[in-house]
Design a protein around this motif. Sequence first.
Motif, PDB file in Angstrom:
ATOM      1  N   GLY A  66      -6.314  -5.501   0.427  1.00  0.00           N
ATOM      2  CA  GLY A  66      -6.246  -6.387  -0.557  1.00  0.00           C
ATOM      3  C   GLY A  66      -6.088  -6.168  -2.077  1.00  0.00           C
ATOM      4  O   GLY A  66      -6.569  -6.779  -3.252  1.00  0.00           O
ATOM      5  N   TYR A  67      -5.338  -5.210  -2.243  1.00  0.00           N
ATOM      6  CA  TYR A  67      -4.925  -4.680  -3.542  1.00  0.00           C
ATOM      7  C   TYR A  67      -6.142  -4.152  -4.272  1.00  0.00           C
ATOM      8  O   TYR A  67      -5.956  -3.748  -5.609  1.00  0.00           O
ATOM      9  N   PHE A  68      -7.234  -3.742  -3.626  1.00  0.00           N
ATOM     10  CA  PHE A  68      -8.284  -3.157  -4.016  1.00  0.00           C
ATOM     11  C   PHE A  68      -8.927  -3.922  -5.104  1.00  0.00           C
ATOM     12  O   PHE A  68      -9.577  -3.253  -6.243  1.00  0.00           O
ATOM     13  N   VAL A  69      -8.882  -5.342  -5.146  1.00  0.00           N
ATOM     14  CA  VAL A  69      -9.433  -6.118  -6.172  1.00  0.00           C
ATOM     15  C   VAL A  69     -11.112  -5.976  -6.380  1.00  0.00           C
ATOM     16  O   VAL A  69     -11.566  -6.194  -7.265  1.00  0.00           O
ATOM     17  N   ASP A  70     -11.607  -5.149  -5.284  1.00  0.00           N
ATOM     18  CA  ASP A  70     -13.115  -5.053  -5.127  1.00  0.00           C
ATOM     19  C   ASP A  70     -13.340  -3.667  -5.722  1.00  0.00           C
ATOM     20  O   ASP A  70     -14.562  -3.286  -5.532  1.00  0.00           O
ATOM     21  N   GLY A  71     -12.356  -2.927  -6.104  1.00  0.00           N
ATOM     22  CA  GLY A  71     -12.628  -1.598  -6.501  1.00  0.00           C
ATOM     23  C   GLY A  71     -12.194  -0.587  -5.555  1.00  0.00           C
ATOM     24  O   GLY A  71     -12.031  -0.762  -4.338  1.00  0.00           O
ATOM     25  N   ARG A  72     -12.024   0.668  -5.683  1.00  0.00           N
ATOM     26  CA  ARG A  72     -11.543   1.826  -4.799  1.00  0.00           C
ATOM     27  C   ARG A  72     -12.881   2.115  -4.015  1.00  0.00           C
ATOM     28  O   ARG A  72     -13.944   2.460  -4.415  1.00  0.00           O
ATOM     29  N   ARG A  98       4.542 -12.673  -4.701  1.00  0.00           N
ATOM     30  CA  ARG A  98       3.677 -11.648  -4.169  1.00  0.00           C
ATOM     31  C   ARG A  98       3.618 -10.329  -5.001  1.00  0.00           C
ATOM     32  O   ARG A  98       2.852  -9.871  -5.684  1.00  0.00           O
ATOM     33  N   LEU A  99       5.018 -10.212  -5.704  1.00  0.00           N
ATOM     34  CA  LEU A  99       5.301  -9.070  -6.448  1.00  0.00           C
ATOM     35  C   LEU A  99       4.658  -9.409  -7.984  1.00  0.00           C
ATOM     36  O   LEU A  99       3.830  -8.322  -8.509  1.00  0.00           O
ATOM     37  N   SER A 100       4.657 -10.720  -8.340  1.00  0.00           N
ATOM     38  CA  SER A 100       4.050 -10.953  -9.594  1.00  0.00           C
ATOM     39  C   SER A 100       2.550 -10.901  -9.580  1.00  0.00           C
ATOM     40  O   SER A 100       2.052 -10.738 -10.440  1.00  0.00           O
ATOM     41  N   PHE A 101       1.862 -11.193  -8.496  1.00  0.00           N
ATOM     42  CA  PHE A 101       0.726 -11.344  -8.291  1.00  0.00           C
ATOM     43  C   PHE A 101       0.107 -10.020  -8.332  1.00  0.00           C
ATOM     44  O   PHE A 101      -0.985  -9.536  -9.074  1.00  0.00           O
ATOM     45  N   ILE A 102       0.789  -9.016  -7.532  1.00  0.00           N
ATOM     46  CA  ILE A 102       0.326  -7.766  -7.529  1.00  0.00           C
ATOM     47  C   ILE A 102       0.121  -7.104  -9.021  1.00  0.00           C
ATOM     48  O   ILE A 102      -0.642  -6.318  -9.371  1.00  0.00           O
ATOM     49  N   LYS A 103       1.268  -7.261  -9.817  1.00  0.00           N
ATOM     50  CA  LYS A 103       1.746  -6.565 -10.979  1.00  0.00           C
ATOM     51  C   LYS A 103       0.507  -7.360 -12.141  1.00  0.00           C
ATOM     52  O   LYS A 103      -0.161  -6.519 -13.021  1.00  0.00           O
ATOM     53  N   ARG A 104       0.138  -8.311 -12.056  1.00  0.00           N
ATOM     54  CA  ARG A 104      -0.799  -9.254 -12.863  1.00  0.00           C
ATOM     55  C   ARG A 104      -2.200  -9.002 -12.343  1.00  0.00           C
ATOM     56  O   ARG A 104      -3.135  -8.732 -13.389  1.00  0.00           O
ATOM     57  N   GLU A 105      -2.666  -9.111 -11.008  1.00  0.00           N
ATOM     58  CA  GLU A 105      -3.908  -8.911 -10.491  1.00  0.00           C
ATOM     59  C   GLU A 105      -4.452  -7.890  -9.823  1.00  0.00           C
ATOM     60  O   GLU A 105      -5.586  -7.453  -9.773  1.00  0.00           O
ATOM     61  N   GLY A 106      -3.595  -7.000  -9.284  1.00  0.00           N
ATOM     62  CA  GLY A 106      -3.713  -5.917  -8.268  1.00  0.00           C
ATOM     63  C   GLY A 106      -4.316  -4.613  -9.252  1.00  0.00           C
ATOM     64  O   GLY A 106      -3.956  -4.387 -10.670  1.00  0.00           O
ATOM     65  N   LYS A 107      -5.499  -4.084  -8.782  1.00  0.00           N
ATOM     66  CA  LYS A 107      -6.017  -3.002  -9.744  1.00  0.00           C
ATOM     67  C   LYS A 107      -4.815  -1.937  -9.646  1.00  0.00           C
ATOM     68  O   LYS A 107      -4.163  -1.484  -8.817  1.00  0.00           O
ATOM     69  N   LEU A 108      -5.040  -1.188 -10.912  1.00  0.00           N
ATOM     70  CA  LEU A 108      -4.199   0.104 -10.890  1.00  0.00           C
ATOM     71  C   LEU A 108      -4.859   1.189 -10.132  1.00  0.00           C
ATOM     72  O   LEU A 108      -5.578   2.173 -10.846  1.00  0.00           O
ATOM     73  N   VAL A 109      -4.625   1.513  -9.016  1.00  0.00           N
ATOM     74  CA  VAL A 109      -5.002   2.601  -8.165  1.00  0.00           C
ATOM     75  C   VAL A 109      -4.000   3.150  -7.605  1.00  0.00           C
ATOM     76  O   VAL A 109      -2.930   2.638  -7.456  1.00  0.00           O
ATOM     77  N   LYS A 110      -4.162   4.242  -6.661  1.00  0.00           N
ATOM     78  CA  LYS A 110      -3.265   4.825  -6.016  1.00  0.00           C
ATOM     79  C   LYS A 110      -2.632   3.713  -4.992  1.00  0.00           C
ATOM     80  O   LYS A 110      -3.380   2.945  -4.195  1.00  0.00           O
ATOM     81  N   GLY A 111      -1.491   3.623  -4.780  1.00  0.00           N
ATOM     82  CA  GLY A 111      -0.797   2.575  -3.942  1.00  0.00           C
ATOM     83  C   GLY A 111      -0.058   1.415  -4.591  1.00  0.00           C
ATOM     84  O   GLY A 111       0.920   0.757  -4.004  1.00  0.00           O
ATOM     85  N   LYS A 112      -0.531   1.077  -5.723  1.00  0.00           N
ATOM     86  CA  LYS A 112       0.084  -0.087  -6.382  1.00  0.00           C
ATOM     87  C   LYS A 112       1.452   0.340  -6.819  1.00  0.00           C
ATOM     88  O   LYS A 112       2.319  -0.546  -6.424  1.00  0.00           O
ATOM     89  N   ALA A 113       2.119   1.368  -7.392  1.00  0.00           N
ATOM     90  CA  ALA A 113       3.085   1.634  -7.906  1.00  0.00           C
ATOM     91  C   ALA A 113       4.188   1.591  -6.620  1.00  0.00           C
ATOM     92  O   ALA A 113       5.309   1.146  -6.717  1.00  0.00           O
ATOM     93  N   GLU A 114       3.674   2.371  -5.621  1.00  0.00           N
ATOM     94  CA  GLU A 114       4.427   2.452  -4.392  1.00  0.00           C
ATOM     95  C   GLU A 114       4.297   1.212  -3.716  1.00  0.00           C
ATOM     96  O   GLU A 114       5.721   0.803  -3.194  1.00  0.00           O
ATOM     97  N   LEU A 115       3.873   0.360  -3.816  1.00  0.00           N
ATOM     98  CA  LEU A 115       4.006  -1.125  -3.009  1.00  0.00           C
ATOM     99  C   LEU A 115       4.967  -1.938  -3.761  1.00  0.00           C
ATOM    100  O   LEU A 115       5.774  -2.343  -3.284  1.00  0.00           O
ATOM    101  N   ILE A 116       4.790  -1.724  -5.362  1.00  0.00           N
ATOM    102  CA  ILE A 116       5.654  -2.444  -5.932  1.00  0.00           C
ATOM    103  C   ILE A 116       7.078  -1.872  -5.904  1.00  0.00           C
ATOM    104  O   ILE A 116       8.082  -2.659  -5.806  1.00  0.00           O
ATOM    105  N   LYS A 117       7.135  -0.801  -5.667  1.00  0.00           N
ATOM    106  CA  LYS A 117       8.523   0.006  -5.693  1.00  0.00           C
ATOM    107  C   LYS A 117       9.103  -0.611  -4.238  1.00  0.00           C
ATOM    108  O   LYS A 117      10.350  -0.923  -4.223  1.00  0.00           O
ATOM    109  N   TYR A 118       8.358  -0.596  -3.078  1.00  0.00           N
ATOM    110  CA  TYR A 118       8.958  -0.870  -1.847  1.00  0.00           C
ATOM    111  C   TYR A 118       9.311  -2.406  -1.951  1.00  0.00           C
ATOM    112  O   TYR A 118      10.385  -2.870  -1.272  1.00  0.00           O
TER     113      TYR A 118
END
Length: 90
Positions: free
Chosen positions: A48-54, A7-27
């Motif tokens: 869903g990691y904002f894959v459809d946009g903000r 899950r962590l690998s997927f978020i880092k690879r595919e998740g959009k760079l928006v508010k919440g990404k760094a926080e979820l990774i940190k958690y």
Amino acid sequence: MRDAEERLSFIKREGKLVKGKAELIKYLEGKLLTARQTVLARCYDCMGYFVDGRQDCDCPLCPSYPFMAYSTKPRVKKQKTGAGGFKKRV
């Protein structure tokens, strides 16, 4: 453990760079979050990691909705009345 790593690998690879990404990774890395960071991480996960946009989740029944990073609705703020109570203001 494998699921969390995937899950962590997927978020880092595919998740959009928006508010919440760094926080979820940190958690997910086992670090502590502030209350605000927790809300951002939860919204990022729920959306869903904002894959459809903000965008606004438009889920006003969610207790975190007033603090959602991309909410289009105005926040209701509390204002002291002076007698120790609060009244709502927009």
